[in-house]
Design an enzyme around this catalytic site. Structure first.
Site, PDB file in Angstrom:
ATOM      1  N   ASN A 176      35.249  39.114  38.309  1.00  0.00           N
ATOM      2  CA  ASN A 176      34.329  38.754  37.246  1.00  0.00           C
ATOM      3  C   ASN A 176      33.576  37.472  37.625  1.00  0.00           C
ATOM      4  OD1 ASN A 176      35.885  40.738  35.691  1.00  0.00           O
ATOM      5  ND2 ASN A 176      37.378  39.095  35.479  1.00  0.00           N
ATOM      6  N   GLU A 199      37.568  47.024  35.040  1.00  0.00           N
ATOM      7  CA  GLU A 199      37.164  47.961  36.081  1.00  0.00           C
ATOM      8  C   GLU A 199      38.062  49.204  36.100  1.00  0.00           C
ATOM      9  OE1 GLU A 199      35.443  47.420  40.517  1.00  0.00           O
ATOM     10  OE2 GLU A 199      37.461  46.653  40.207  1.00  0.00           O
ATOM     11  N   GLY A 240      45.617  43.052  41.794  1.00  0.00           N
ATOM     12  CA  GLY A 240      45.789  41.773  42.457  1.00  0.00           C
ATOM     13  C   GLY A 240      44.841  40.745  41.884  1.00  0.00           C
ATOM     14  N   ALA A 241      43.586  41.161  41.668  1.00  0.00           N
ATOM     15  CA  ALA A 241      42.579  40.257  41.122  1.00  0.00           C
ATOM     16  C   ALA A 241      41.343  41.069  40.763  1.00  0.00           C
ATOM     17  CB  ALA A 241      42.227  39.162  42.123  1.00  0.00           C
ATOM     18  N   MET A 242      40.414  40.407  40.060  1.00  0.00           N
ATOM     19  CA  MET A 242      39.161  41.054  39.668  1.00  0.00           C
ATOM     20  C   MET A 242      38.030  40.038  39.716  1.00  0.00           C
ATOM     21  SD  MET A 242      37.676  43.806  38.808  1.00  0.00           S
ATOM     22  CE  MET A 242      35.940  44.000  38.440  1.00  0.00           C
ATOM     23  N   GLU A 284      33.956  46.918  47.866  1.00  0.00           N
ATOM     24  CA  GLU A 284      35.362  46.729  48.210  1.00  0.00           C
ATOM     25  C   GLU A 284      35.596  46.643  49.718  1.00  0.00           C
ATOM     26  OE1 GLU A 284      37.310  45.662  46.232  1.00  0.00           O
ATOM     27  OE2 GLU A 284      36.603  46.301  44.278  1.00  0.00           O
ATOM     28  N   HIS A 332      32.934  39.130  46.645  1.00  0.00           N
ATOM     29  CA  HIS A 332      32.336  39.998  45.627  1.00  0.00           C
ATOM     30  C   HIS A 332      31.215  39.300  44.857  1.00  0.00           C
ATOM     31  CE1 HIS A 332      34.597  43.646  45.800  1.00  0.00           C
ATOM     32  NE2 HIS A 332      35.757  43.103  45.504  1.00  0.00           N
ATOM     33  N   HIS A 360      38.547  37.380  49.127  1.00  0.00           N
ATOM     34  CA  HIS A 360      38.087  38.743  48.836  1.00  0.00           C
ATOM     35  C   HIS A 360      37.264  38.744  47.549  1.00  0.00           C
ATOM     36  CE1 HIS A 360      38.932  43.256  48.395  1.00  0.00           C
ATOM     37  NE2 HIS A 360      38.500  42.908  47.190  1.00  0.00           N
ATOM     38  N   GLU A 361      37.822  38.150  46.493  1.00  0.00           N
ATOM     39  CA  GLU A 361      37.103  38.121  45.217  1.00  0.00           C
ATOM     40  C   GLU A 361      35.833  37.285  45.316  1.00  0.00           C
ATOM     41  OE1 GLU A 361      38.136  40.273  43.133  1.00  0.00           O
ATOM     42  OE2 GLU A 361      39.939  40.601  44.334  1.00  0.00           O
TER      43      GLU A 361
END
Length: 840
Positions: free
Chosen positions: A277, A133, A273-275, A330, A311, A307-308
């Protein structure tokens, strides 16, 4: 080497491309069999894209790829000449239906962009993971690098035998080479997703398996980390939070988790922090706690996990069309992360952290000259990269909390459910969401959106009482019309030095001044419950009550709002930094919420470096050092509070040598040592770095600490500690290394930069101010955006004058917009420092 012009992608050109082309599927084959060979800097990548073209709009296009070389381009069975500029592959002669295969050589990354390769110093093992990203999947595969060209992706990966090989979907076939040296793993096809959320990881990762089920649905869970970190991986808590989150979101969204498995992998040298996927979420290894950790750290990790997970619906299932609407994923994920943590896990105080820490990020960002609406105008990828900021995340989440108060929770979630159903696997804009919320709430959400999502700035709310005792709330917001707020005000009486809650009043305000039916009180706390997004000021009576009895407020969220109010007043120059520090020194030792304590201590340290008047700084630093020293000994032995104080002590001791002997005694285990303090590797490094920054640690002593902790974290901390020594030659070497040593990884570069600036020693580093401005434009043009951003931000000179930065901005008006934005923001931060210090 790609040109900046071709590597950057504009909103208009990508919109034209998606209008002309319809992408159906992509098959990606990666050959990573030589990944363990340091001499192998590239890997073979083969991509086949299946797409239709509207020939009335375009009979040619470009494919995005940033790599070493393109070997072959084949369109509908015909080999084409390779037309490649380092970022774009030009393809002509499209048919109505196309099969395009591109064979190229990708480059292993050391910057955390694309396919990152890491060698563990503990055991020599090699680990790979991807991070894309907003636009780095093109470093691994040829693709259409824009979120509105979704495809069903299929991955095939060749890798060393014995490795874990992971992607978004589960493996459906695994073939082992006859010589047992390698394996080929084929993965199931994904549902339609954007290229930036595809993912691959490979290496001898440690694995923990679990499962989650609800009704007829069952999801396999996996938690992964490097083998050398396995002993520190508290997979039980990670899995518990994951299961709680899946319960929460599945119930509230009424849309089953759509992505098959749910793997979470903690990876080294990670920039974020994180993603999110889908099916393979990546996290920074900072969330694998190597030693003692506070409950606040565990809450932070839980919040990030959730949070992730949010998403998976907001962002992955339904994706913004272009980066203008980045907030559609976000802001929602930030809000949902806090909500789920507070309601579904043991971290019931998650909104306290949000009010005090996340919103502080938003308030600071929203006062910069480069602030932007939550729904931003993003013209290209460079602008998109910089908009992963406090506006898009924290302000957007805070505004959503106000939206929930405005439309009602039931209507909000029903709107979300309809949004998912109507736009599943598609792309959306702001209007698509507003339509659903208006249908479910019956309220004028568009007017609300214009006031909150499409404007900039943070309002300041204050309470005033006239001579007749009539009270009013004033609202000021620079350059904008006042916003409507639905909030609450709590009134407290001070009885026998105790702040006692008398009542909470719900209030709707609009305009610059709203008369309110509030009784006079010793403490009037606006925005009780933290429902709206605004800075709140304490009136004179309330400030006096806080200064005498803050510790008697038994509600953590109320204390968090007070601490937030005090901090914003310091930043705005309305509360002297020394007065703020007196309040911190008095009440931080009794703060029961460790998250609040951590934030307050960090703000105290920041105020010392940035806002305390020059003439008072040395005295304030010594007082602060003594406060943190006492805090370590006074805190409950072995508690998170003690650990927070110890970390604050290490930060303070890097600026003042007054406790150097005591810190050495703690490290050596001699003399006066705090009972119960867990002196793990990370805390030892902080204390060693503090000694190094004040000239009380020799290179040999720093090397000895590396012998104790020869891990990747230890190597990085060793670099920082060595560069922190207050020796002119050492700081000179760090400066030149940061700019010129291309072998530094992203983490090692950050450590070098941090060491160079340690303790803010202007006497050692001020000589480089002019050179900084000579270097940054070329650096922006020749380094990746992640590395360039680290250099531009980390080495910005905190001088006592704005002359150099103003001259650069004047002379470089034609510089890339993203670079100008960063320098402009740093200039504003410096101007605030000088203004606040000068007004003390």
């Amino acid at each position: 080497m790609s040109s900046n012009a071709s590597a950057n992608l504009s909103r208009s050109e990508t919109a034209d491309r998606s209008a002309a082309l319809t992408l159906h599927s992509a098959h990606v084959e990666l050959d990573l069999r030589r990944a363990q060979d340091a001499a192998a800097t590239t890997f073979l990548t083969t991509t086949t894209l299946e797409f239709d073209a509207d020939l009335s709009l375009a009979d040619s296009t470009w494919i995005d790829f940033i790599g070493d070389k393109v070997e072959q381009v084949t369109l509908n069975g015909t080999s084409l000449p390779v037309r490649y500029d380092g970022a774009r592959i030009q393809v002509a002669g499209l048919a109505a239906s196309n099969s395009l295969t591109i064979v190229g050589n990708g480059v292993y990354s050391r910057s955390g962009e694309g396919l990152h390769r890491f060698v563990d110093p503990v055991d020599g093992e090699t680990y790979l993971y991807t991070q894309y990203e907003p636009a780095d999947s093109r470093r691994v595969m040829a693709c259409f690098e824009q979120p509105d060209m979704k495809a069903r992706f299929t991955f095939t990966v060749h890798a060393p035998d014995g490795w874990q090989v992971l992607s978004n979907q589960s493996a459906v076939a695994r073939h082992h080479a006859a010589d047992a040296a390698s394996q080929t793993v084929e993965f199931a096809q994904t549902l339609p997703i954007s290229s930036y959320i595809t993912a691959v990881a490979a290496g001898p990762y440690h694995r923990v398996d679990a499962a989650w089920s609800r009704g007829d649905q069952s999801v396999e869970l996996g938690v992964f980390c490097r083998a050398s970190l396995a002993e520190h991986l508290d997979a039980v808590e990670i899995i518990e939070v994951t299961q709680q989150g899946l319960d929460f979101f599945t119930e509230n969204f009424d849309y089953p988790y759509p992505w098959g498995k749910y793997d979470q992998i903690f990876v080294p040298e990670y920039n974020l922090g994180a993603m999110e996927n889908p099916g393979l979420v990546t996290f920074t290894e900072a969330y694998v706690f190597r030693g003692a950790s506070t409950d606040s750290q565990h809450e932070g990790r839980a919040n990030t996990i959730l949070h992730e997970m949010a998403h998976m619906w907001f962002g992955d299932l339904v994706t913004m069309r272009w980066w203008d609407d980045l907030w559609l994923k976000e802001s929602f994920a930030d809000y949902m992360g806090a909500l789920a943590a507070a309601e579904a896990t043991r971290f019931s105080d998650a909104w306290v952290t949000f009010a005090n820490r996340r919103k502080a990020w938003a308030y600071a960002q929203d006062q910069l000259p480069t602030t932007h609406p939550v729904v931003a105008d993003i013209v290209d990828l460079e602008a998109a990269k910089l908009n992963f900021d406090g506006i898009t995340y924290a302000k957007g989440a805070a505004v959503l909390k106000q939206l929930v108060a405005f439309v009602g929770r039931d209507a909000f979630f029903e709107g979300a459910r309809r949004y998912f159903t109507r736009h599943e696997f598609g792309n959306t804009t702001l209007d698509d969401l507003l339509v659903q919320l208006e249908e479910t709430s019956g309220r004028d959400v568009r007017a609300w959106s214009k006031a909150w999502l499409e404007t900039t700035g943070v309002a300041t709310l204050a309470i005033e009482t006239d001579a007749a005792g009539q009270r009013a709330i004033t609202q000021t917001i620079s350059g904008q019309q006042p916003r409507p707020h639905r909030l609450a005000a709590a009134v407290y009486d001070l009885v026998n030095n105790q702040l006692l809650l008398r009542g909470v009043h719900d209030i709707d305000i609009a305009g610059e001044r709203t008369a309110v039916d509030l009784p006079e009180a010793d403490l009037t706390l606006l925005n009780a419950g933290d429902l709206t997004y605004a800075k709140v000021r304490l009136d004179a009576s309330s400030l006096a009550a806080v200064e005498s009895s803050l510790d008697t407020l038994d509600d953590a969220l109320a204390r968090g709002i007070v601490w937030s109010s005090l901090w914003n007043a310091v930043r705005d120059g309305e509360l002297p930094a020394s007065r703020f520090l007196r309040i911190v020194r008095r009440f931080a030792p009794t703060e029961s919420n460790v998250g609040l304590l951590t934030s307050v201590l960090a703000n105290g340290a920041f105020a010392l470096s940035h806002y305390v008047a020059d003439a008072c700084r040395a005295e304030e630093r010594r007082s602060w050092l003594d406060t943190t020293w006492s805090g370590v000994f006074a805190a409950e032995p072995g508690s998170g509070h003690q650990l927070a104080w110890a970390r604050a002590l290490a930060t303070a001791a890097a600026h003042d040598e007054g406790r150097a002997d005591g810190i050495r005694a703690i490290l050596d285990g001699t003399g006066d040592t705090p009972a119960g303090l867990s002196l793990d590797a990370d805390l030892r490094w902080m204390l060693v770095a503090a000694l190094a920054a004040t000239g009380h640690a020799t290179p040999e002593e720093i090397d000895d600490q590396l012998t104790r902790d020869a891990t990747s974290s230890g190597v990085t901390a060793h670099i920082e500690a060595l560069a922190s020594r207050p020796v002119q030659g050492v700081r000179d070497a760090a400066w030149h290394s940061a700019w010129t040593d291309r072998s530094l990884t992203n983490d090692h570069l950050a450590a070098t930069i941090s060491g160079f600036g340690a303790a803010g020693r202007r006497d050692l580093i001020g000589r480089f101010d002019a050179e900084y401005f000579e270097r940054i434009r070329e650096t922006w043009q020749t380094r990746s955006i992640e590395i360039a951003r680290k250099l531009v931000l980390g080495l910005f000179p905190a001088s006592d004058s704005l002359d150099l930065v103003d001259a650069w901005l004047k002379e470089n008006a034609d510089a890339p917009g993203a670079l100008v934005r960063l320098v402009t923001e740093q200039r504003d931060n410096l101007a605030r420092d000088l203004r606040v210090r000068g007004g003390q």
